[in-house]
Design an enzyme around this catalytic site. Structure first.
Site, PDB file in Angstrom:
ATOM      1  N   ILE A  18       0.890  -1.146   0.000  1.00  0.00           N
ATOM      2  CA  ILE A  18       0.000   0.000   0.000  1.00  0.00           C
ATOM      3  C   ILE A  18       0.931   1.199   0.000  1.00  0.00           C
ATOM      4  O   ILE A  18       1.661   1.432   0.960  1.00  0.00           O
ATOM      5  CB  ILE A  18      -0.913   0.015   1.243  1.00  0.00           C
ATOM      6  CG1 ILE A  18      -1.813  -1.211   1.230  1.00  0.00           C
ATOM      7  CG2 ILE A  18      -1.730   1.297   1.280  1.00  0.00           C
ATOM      8  CD1 ILE A  18      -2.600  -1.419   2.502  1.00  0.00           C
ATOM      9  N   SER A  19       0.954   1.878  -1.104  1.00  0.00           N
ATOM     10  CA  SER A  19       1.810   3.048  -1.259  1.00  0.00           C
ATOM     11  C   SER A  19       0.873   4.244  -1.425  1.00  0.00           C
ATOM     12  O   SER A  19       0.456   4.560  -2.529  1.00  0.00           O
ATOM     13  CB  SER A  19       2.702   2.855  -2.484  1.00  0.00           C
ATOM     14  OG  SER A  19       3.517   3.970  -2.664  1.00  0.00           O
ATOM     15  N   PRO A  20       0.532   4.898  -0.320  1.00  0.00           N
ATOM     16  CA  PRO A  20      -0.571   5.858  -0.356  1.00  0.00           C
ATOM     17  C   PRO A  20      -0.303   7.199  -1.039  1.00  0.00           C
ATOM     18  O   PRO A  20      -1.231   7.883  -1.420  1.00  0.00           O
ATOM     19  CB  PRO A  20      -0.901   6.074   1.122  1.00  0.00           C
ATOM     20  CG  PRO A  20       0.327   5.707   1.859  1.00  0.00           C
ATOM     21  CD  PRO A  20       1.034   4.688   1.031  1.00  0.00           C
TER      22      PRO A  20
END
Length: 163
Positions: free
Chosen positions: A63-65
């Site tokens: 998860i690379s926000p």
């Protein structure tokens, strides 16, 4: 890990980097603050680059926000070597799939700055592939990914009986 299995069965050297294997070693000093998330993704990008230089296909499942972090990692590698796949699912679906109970901990305040709960997620502007995982099966998603990486000549086409 379905994609890794398909590639492995087809004698394609791969390695999966995910939050668990990175956070238990290389990034064990990081938490979930925005600054720590940025550093986690930066370190992952650097490790991915090294593994790619050694000839592996790196499957980075994170998860690379933040858009800026994804841009930094994209710029680490040669043009076309970063393939961003946006697994698009509504928050309630993500929570229903949460086998580790992280969303529950985030909602109770145990994990501050949790993506989608108390920290934002910035959708990618131009991912190479969007998978609506609330509507597509795992098998359908895998076929779309294999098709994309075959078209981009990352791998040779795979016969359907080897999927």
């Amino acid at each position: 890990y379905g994609l890794e299995d398909i590639l492995h069965k087809n004698n394609i050297r791969t390695f999966v980097l995910d939050g668990d294997n990175i956070r238990h070693g290389l990034c064990m000093d990081l938490g979930f603050s925005n600054a720590d998330r940025v550093e986690n993704i930066r370190r992952t990008g650097e490790v991915s680059k090294l593994m790619m230089e050694a000839g592996s296909i790196v499957l980075a499942a994170f998860i690379s926000p933040f858009k800026k972090d994804r841009k930094i990692v994209r710029e680490l590698v040669d043009e076309g070597d970063f393939i961003e796949i946006f697994c698009d699912a509504p928050l309630d679906i993500c929570e229903s799939r949460d086998v580790k109970g992280l969303y529950k901990k985030a909602r109770s305040g145990e994990i501050p700055e949790f993506t989608g709960v108390s920290s934002p997620y910035e959708n990618p502007d131009k991912p190479e592939l969007i998978l609506n995982t609330s509507k597509l099966s795992i098998e359908q998603c895998l076929k779309k990914i294999v098709s994309l990486i075959s078209q981009r000549q990352v791998i040779k086409p795979i016969k359907s009986n080897l999927l």
